[in-house]
Scaffold this motif. Structure first.
Motif, short mmCIF file in Angstrom:
data_model
loop_
_atom_site.label_atom_id
_atom_site.label_comp_id
_atom_site.label_asym_id
_atom_site.label_seq_id
_atom_site.Cartn_x
_atom_site.Cartn_y
_atom_site.Cartn_z
N ASN A 198 6.87 16.02 -0.37
CA ASN A 198 6.91 14.89 -1.18
C ASN A 198 7.96 15.26 -2.20
N LEU A 199 8.34 14.13 -3.01
CA LEU A 199 9.23 14.45 -3.94
C LEU A 199 9.05 13.35 -5.00
N GLY A 200 9.68 13.69 -6.34
CA GLY A 200 9.35 13.07 -7.51
C GLY A 200 8.29 13.09 -8.22
N ALA A 209 0.74 -1.14 0.04
CA ALA A 209 -0.05 0.03 -0.01
C ALA A 209 0.77 1.23 0.00
N SER A 210 2.20 1.13 0.29
CA SER A 210 2.67 2.32 0.46
C SER A 210 4.52 1.86 0.47
N GLY A 211 5.51 2.87 0.37
CA GLY A 211 6.91 2.40 0.49
C GLY A 211 7.10 1.76 1.74
N MET A 212 6.59 2.59 2.82
CA MET A 212 6.76 2.10 4.24
C MET A 212 6.39 0.68 4.64
N GLY A 213 5.08 0.51 3.88
CA GLY A 213 4.48 -0.97 3.91
C GLY A 213 5.52 -1.98 3.39
N VAL A 250 -0.96 8.89 -6.24
CA VAL A 250 -1.27 7.58 -5.19
C VAL A 250 -0.07 7.08 -4.58
N LEU A 251 -0.66 6.37 -3.55
CA LEU A 251 0.57 5.85 -2.70
C LEU A 251 0.84 4.58 -3.20
N GLY A 252 2.08 3.86 -2.99
CA GLY A 252 2.56 2.44 -3.36
C GLY A 252 3.52 2.10 -2.89
N GLY A 253 3.94 0.88 -2.79
CA GLY A 253 5.39 0.30 -2.68
C GLY A 253 5.42 -1.01 -3.18
N HIS A 275 11.07 -0.16 -3.44
CA HIS A 275 10.49 1.21 -3.79
C HIS A 275 9.34 1.94 -3.07
N SER A 276 9.47 3.04 -2.93
CA SER A 276 8.33 3.91 -2.61
C SER A 276 7.79 4.14 -4.06
N ALA A 277 6.92 3.62 -4.74
CA ALA A 277 6.16 3.97 -5.86
C ALA A 277 5.51 5.22 -5.90
N THR A 278 5.42 5.88 -4.82
CA THR A 278 4.50 7.13 -4.37
C THR A 278 5.49 8.24 -5.16
N LYS A 279 6.68 8.03 -5.33
CA LYS A 279 7.64 8.96 -5.93
C LYS A 279 7.73 9.11 -7.30
N LEU A 280 8.88 8.81 -7.77
CA LEU A 280 8.86 8.96 -9.39
C LEU A 280 7.99 7.90 -10.10
N ALA A 295 20.46 0.06 2.69
CA ALA A 295 21.09 1.09 2.04
C ALA A 295 20.13 2.00 1.06
N GLU A 296 20.06 3.30 0.91
CA GLU A 296 19.45 4.11 -0.36
C GLU A 296 20.70 4.61 -1.09
N THR A 297 20.58 4.71 -2.14
CA THR A 297 21.48 5.54 -2.92
C THR A 297 20.82 5.84 -4.37
N ILE A 344 18.20 -2.86 -0.89
CA ILE A 344 18.67 -1.52 -1.55
C ILE A 344 17.34 -0.88 -1.72
N ASP A 345 17.02 0.45 -1.05
CA ASP A 345 15.94 1.33 -1.29
C ASP A 345 16.35 2.19 -2.81
N ASN A 346 15.76 1.71 -3.88
CA ASN A 346 16.03 2.37 -4.97
C ASN A 346 14.97 3.61 -5.62
N CYS A 347 14.54 4.24 -4.57
CA CYS A 347 13.26 4.91 -4.82
C CYS A 347 13.85 6.26 -5.60
N PHE A 348 15.08 6.83 -5.39
CA PHE A 348 15.58 8.11 -5.89
C PHE A 348 15.90 7.93 -7.15
N ALA A 349 16.18 6.54 -7.51
CA ALA A 349 17.03 6.17 -8.90
C ALA A 349 15.88 5.63 -9.94
N VAL A 407 19.02 7.61 6.10
CA VAL A 407 18.03 6.86 5.32
C VAL A 407 16.73 7.72 5.56
N PHE A 408 15.67 7.44 4.81
CA PHE A 408 14.27 7.79 4.77
C PHE A 408 13.78 8.25 6.47
N GLY A 409 13.24 9.20 6.69
CA GLY A 409 12.79 9.54 8.16
C GLY A 409 12.12 8.53 8.69
C1 LIG Z 1 9.11 8.56 0.46
C2 LIG Z 1 9.98 7.27 0.80
C3 LIG Z 1 9.86 6.10 1.34
C4 LIG Z 1 8.36 5.74 1.88
O1 LIG Z 1 7.39 5.68 0.96
P1 LIG Z 1 5.92 6.02 0.96
O2 LIG Z 1 5.31 5.65 -0.10
O3 LIG Z 1 5.64 7.37 1.54
O4 LIG Z 1 5.23 4.94 2.45
C5 LIG Z 1 10.80 5.41 1.69
N1 LIG Z 1 12.13 5.55 1.13
C6 LIG Z 1 12.43 6.61 0.46
C7 LIG Z 1 13.65 6.76 0.03
C8 LIG Z 1 11.36 7.64 0.09
O5 LIG Z 1 11.72 8.74 -0.29
#
Ligand SMILES: *Cc1c(COP(=O)(O)O)cnc(C)c1O
Length: 389
Positions: free
Chosen positions: A332-334, A81-85, A213-216, A201-206, A150-152, A179-184, A107-109
């Protein structure tokens, strides 16, 4: 079939239904029916692959997961349902009480809160390493260590970690590399190719990329994904069919969007680097980035996030933000809309100064998530705000 990224992102789709639809329909159904008792028995016994209940699987989330797997070159995956999920379920499924995590400090807050506030409730501890000192990672490893995380690029510092180096360390010590590949996104970087076991991935972003929408999603090694799937199917963090449908469609335009995001971000980073009110700029594809060589090795382009420091500290940060007219002030970002944040006075204001500085957040640091507006308009807005300092 062609094997190019763009083509796979568009052509990987579910089998058509009897209606021969061109675009995948939305399957808004909580459950699925069985032919007879034997069909039901075999489905529950997982002797056949089919949908039972949308908390377990749903055609729309299946299409989304399949696409991410193809794009990340992963064996299997689970949608959330979200990246944190995705982050929480991955840790909860793979770790036992007494296990230990080695994680990058920045790492992400909410991921950081999970490490410090929640995982310790189940006797899972985390040791942090500085992204600027990857040579200290091995010293963080204990006999109970199970996983490296890690995130990178990192948030909000836009530092990079060498994926190949991380994977060598993980393999040497028999640890799972996540690896949290959300930024790339998979378009810019595919951590599994460098040896990662799992990619989140937090699919919520890019991946959505339009702030809707939120997604992960977590993808990677089949044996690990099986554990994560069993956890998720029983505990309920499922991605909604509607969000999955949106995200699957979004992936069709990921490459064209990312090309524009990255080209605009690089031009803006170059502009900022030459600006007299700016102390420094961090963007992976600027030769001045301390890990420029790593960026070139593992990323196709530099991404859409720039961090930079304006002269004058916290007060200047506030003046700069208030002088922005078009870009959004948001956490937010992305998004297709350019977003500006001043971490020291907002997202990271509760941290002690020392902790903030240890993850690279100085008083005058600004984080820019470059959107898809015309690049001249973004640059003019930023340039006008800098004039007010
Ligand atoms: C936003 C984000 C998350 C969490 O994703 P949500 O969809 O907000 O739960 C995790 N990791 C990174 C790097 C993010 O930017």
């Amino acid at each position: 079939m062609s094997t190019q990224f763009e083509t796979k992102a568009i052509r990987e789709q579910l089998e058509r239904s009897q209606y021969m639809e061109h675009s995948t329909p939305l399957y808004l159904t909580s459950s699925f029916v069985f032919e007879d008792d034997e069909d039901m028995r075999a489905s529950f016994a997982e002797e056949k692959k089919r949908n039972i209940y949308s908390r377990f699987t749903n055609p729309n989330s299946e299409e989304f997961v399949n696409k991410i797997c193809v794009l990340e070159e992963a064996e299997a995956g689970v949608a959330f349902a979200s990246g944190m999920g995705a982050v929480f379920s991955t840790f909860a499924a793979l770790l036992n009480s007494g296990d230990h995590i080695v994680s990058a400090r920045s790492v992400f807050g909410s991921t950081h809160s999970m490490f410090t506030k929640f995982l310790p409730k189940w006797n899972i501890e985390t040791t942090y390493f500085d992204v600027s000192q990857p040579e200290t990672i091995e010293a963080c490893i204990r006999p109970e260590t199970k996983l490296i995380y890690a995130e990178t690029p990192t948030n909000p510092g836009v530092d990079l970690l060498d994926l190949e180096q991380l994977s060598q360390i993980a393999k040497k010590h028999h640890l799972i590399l996540v690896i949290d590949n959300c930024f790339a996104t998979p378009y810019l970087q595919q951590p599994i190719q460098f040896g990662a076991d799992l990619v989140i991935h937090s699919a919520t972003k890019l991946i959505d990329g339009q702030g809707r929408v939120l997604g992960g999603v977590t993808v990677g090694r089949k044996d690990l994904i099986r554990e994560i799937f069993l956890f998720a199917r029983n505990t309920g963090p499922a991605l909604s069919p509607f969000n999955a449908w949106v995200l699957s469609k979004s992936l069709e335009t990921l490459a064209v969007r990312l090309d524009r995001h990255c080209d605009s971000a690089l031009a803006l980073a170059q502009f900022l680097e030459a600006h007299p009110q700016v102390n420094w700029v961090k963007y992976p594809f600027l030769p001045s980035h301390p890990q420029y060589e790593i960026a070139k090795k593992q990323m196709r382009k530099g991404g859409n996030i720039i961090s930079f420091e304006i002269k004058g500290g916290i007060e200047s940060g506030r003046v700069f933000l208030n002088a922005i007219q078009m870009c959004s002030l948001s956490a937010n970002l992305g998004d297709s809309r350019t977003i500006i944040t001043h971490p020291a006075s907002t997202t990271h204001s509760k941290l002690q100064e020392e902790d903030r500085l240890s993850v690279g957040i100085t008083d005058g640091m600004i984080r820019l998530s470059v959107g898809l507006e015309h690049p001249d308009d973004i640059q003019n807005d930023v340039a006008n705000a800098l004039e007010q300092l």
